[in-house]
Design an enzyme around this catalytic site. Structure first.
Site, PDB file in Angstrom:
ATOM      1  N   ASP A 163     -63.927  70.829 103.168  1.00 15.35           N
ATOM      2  CA  ASP A 163     -64.852  69.868 103.934  1.00 15.35           C
ATOM      3  C   ASP A 163     -65.326  68.620 103.037  1.00 15.35           C
ATOM      4  OD1 ASP A 163     -64.553  72.719 105.346  1.00 15.35           O
ATOM      5  OD2 ASP A 163     -63.121  71.378 105.884  1.00 15.35           O
ATOM      6  N   ASP A 172     -63.138  71.146  96.801  1.00 14.62           N
ATOM      7  CA  ASP A 172     -63.545  71.379  98.037  1.00 14.62           C
ATOM      8  C   ASP A 172     -62.827  70.946  98.224  1.00 14.62           C
ATOM      9  OD1 ASP A 172     -66.335  71.954  99.253  1.00 14.62           O
ATOM     10  OD2 ASP A 172     -66.298  69.584  99.759  1.00 14.62           O
TER      11      ASP A 172
END
Ligand code: XBP
Ligand code: MG
Length: 228
Positions: free
Chosen positions: A11, A9
Site C-alpha cells: 500500500d 511494500d
C-alpha cells in the site's frame, strides 16, 4: 550488497491504495449502521497505526467508543476487507510509475521478487488480480502479509518472514517502501530501503532510507548491486 531480490511494500508503494482503503472503512461503517466517518485528515492521522484492525482499535480508544466490543471491530474489519476487495475487482488500479519496469528488470536479471506488507492477504490477492490478473505467488516468489506475523510494521517481523521465504540474507535484498513505519521495519530487519513517499506519507521522516525518490520511474538498483 550482493543483490538477489527486491522486496516491495504494497500500500502506497506498488500503488496508491489508501484512498480505496479509507472508502472501504467508511462503507463498512455505513453497512454496520454506524455514524462513523473517516475523512482524509482523520485517516491520515490513523494511518500511522499499521493494520486495519489495529487502526480501528485506536479509533475506538481515541473517540471514547470503549463500549464497542472487539468482536464488533473484527466484524467491521471483515466488512471493510470485503468492500475493499470488491472495489479493486471493479476499478482499474494503476501501479505507481516505474514499478512494472523494476519488476521486469528483476525478472530479467534472475532476481527474486517478494512482498512484505501489513495489509491483509485478501487485499494482496485482490491487487494482483486487478493489476496482473494473476494470484500473488504467480507474480512473486514470496509474500509476507498481515496477520502472518505477530507484530506489524515498524517491527521487522514481516521483512524477516519475506527473507526467510526467499531463503536470503538481509544484505542480499533491497526493500521498497512509502512510509516511516515501513522504513523502520525494513531497516530493523537489516535491509537497505528505497522510499517513494505516497499521498499520505509525504511529510514523514524517512531517516535510514538509502534513497528518497518521487517515484521509481528510471530507478536502476544495479549500481547498488555492485556496491560493496
Ligand atoms: C498498509 C497498511 C494496511 C492498510 C489497510 O500496509 O497499514 O493496514 O492501510 O489494510 P503496507 P488492512 O503499506 O504495509 O502495505 O485493513 O488489511 O490492514
Ligand atoms: Mg505502505
Amino acid at each position: 550488497m550482493t543483490l538477489r531480490a527486491l522486496i516491495f511494500d504494497v500500500d502506497g508503494t506498488l500503488a496508491e491504495t489508501e484512498e480505496a482503503h479509507r472508502a472501504a472503512f467508511n462503507a463498512a461503517f455505513h453497512q454496520a449502521g454506524l455514524d462513523w466517518h473517516w475523512d482524509r485528515a482523520t485517516y491520515g492521522r490513523l494511518l500511522t497505526t499499521t493494520g486495519g484492525k489495529e487502526r480501528l482499535a485506536r479509533y475506538r480508544a481515541e473517540a471514547g467508543l470503549d463500549f464497542v466490543d472487539p468482536e464488533t471491530l473484527a466484524r467491521l474489519h471483515k466488512l471493510k476487507t470485503a468492500a475493499y476487495t470488491r472495489m479493486l475487482a471493479q476499478g482499474a488500479l494503476a501501479l505507481r510509475p516505474g514499478v512494472q519496469a523494476l519488476i521486469d528488470q528483476a525478472r530479467g536479471r534472475g532476481w527474486g521478487l517478494a512482498l512484505a506488507t501489513t495489509t491483509s492477504p485478501a487485499n494482496v490477492e485482490a491487487l494482483c488480480l486487478a493489476v496482473w490478473q494473476k494470484r500473488p505467488l504467480q507474480m512473486f516468489d514470496a509474500v509476507a502479509a498481515g496477520d502472518e506475523v505477530a507484530v506489524k510494521k515498524p517491527a521487522p517481523d514481516v521483512y524477516r518472514l519475506a527473507l526467510e521465504r526467499l531463503g536470503l540474507r538481509p544484505d542480499q535484498a533491497l526493500a521498497f517502501e512509502d512510509s516511516r513505519n515501513g522504513v523502520l521495519s525494513a531497516r530493523a530487519a537489516g535491509l537497505e530501503v528505497i522510499v517513494t513517499p505516497s499521498t499520505y506519507t509525504m511529510a514523514e521522516d524517512f531517516s535510514g532510507a538509502a534513497r528518497i525518490l518521487p517515484d521509481l520511474a528510471g530507478f536502476d538498483p544495479e549500481p547498488m548491486a555492485q556496491a560493496g
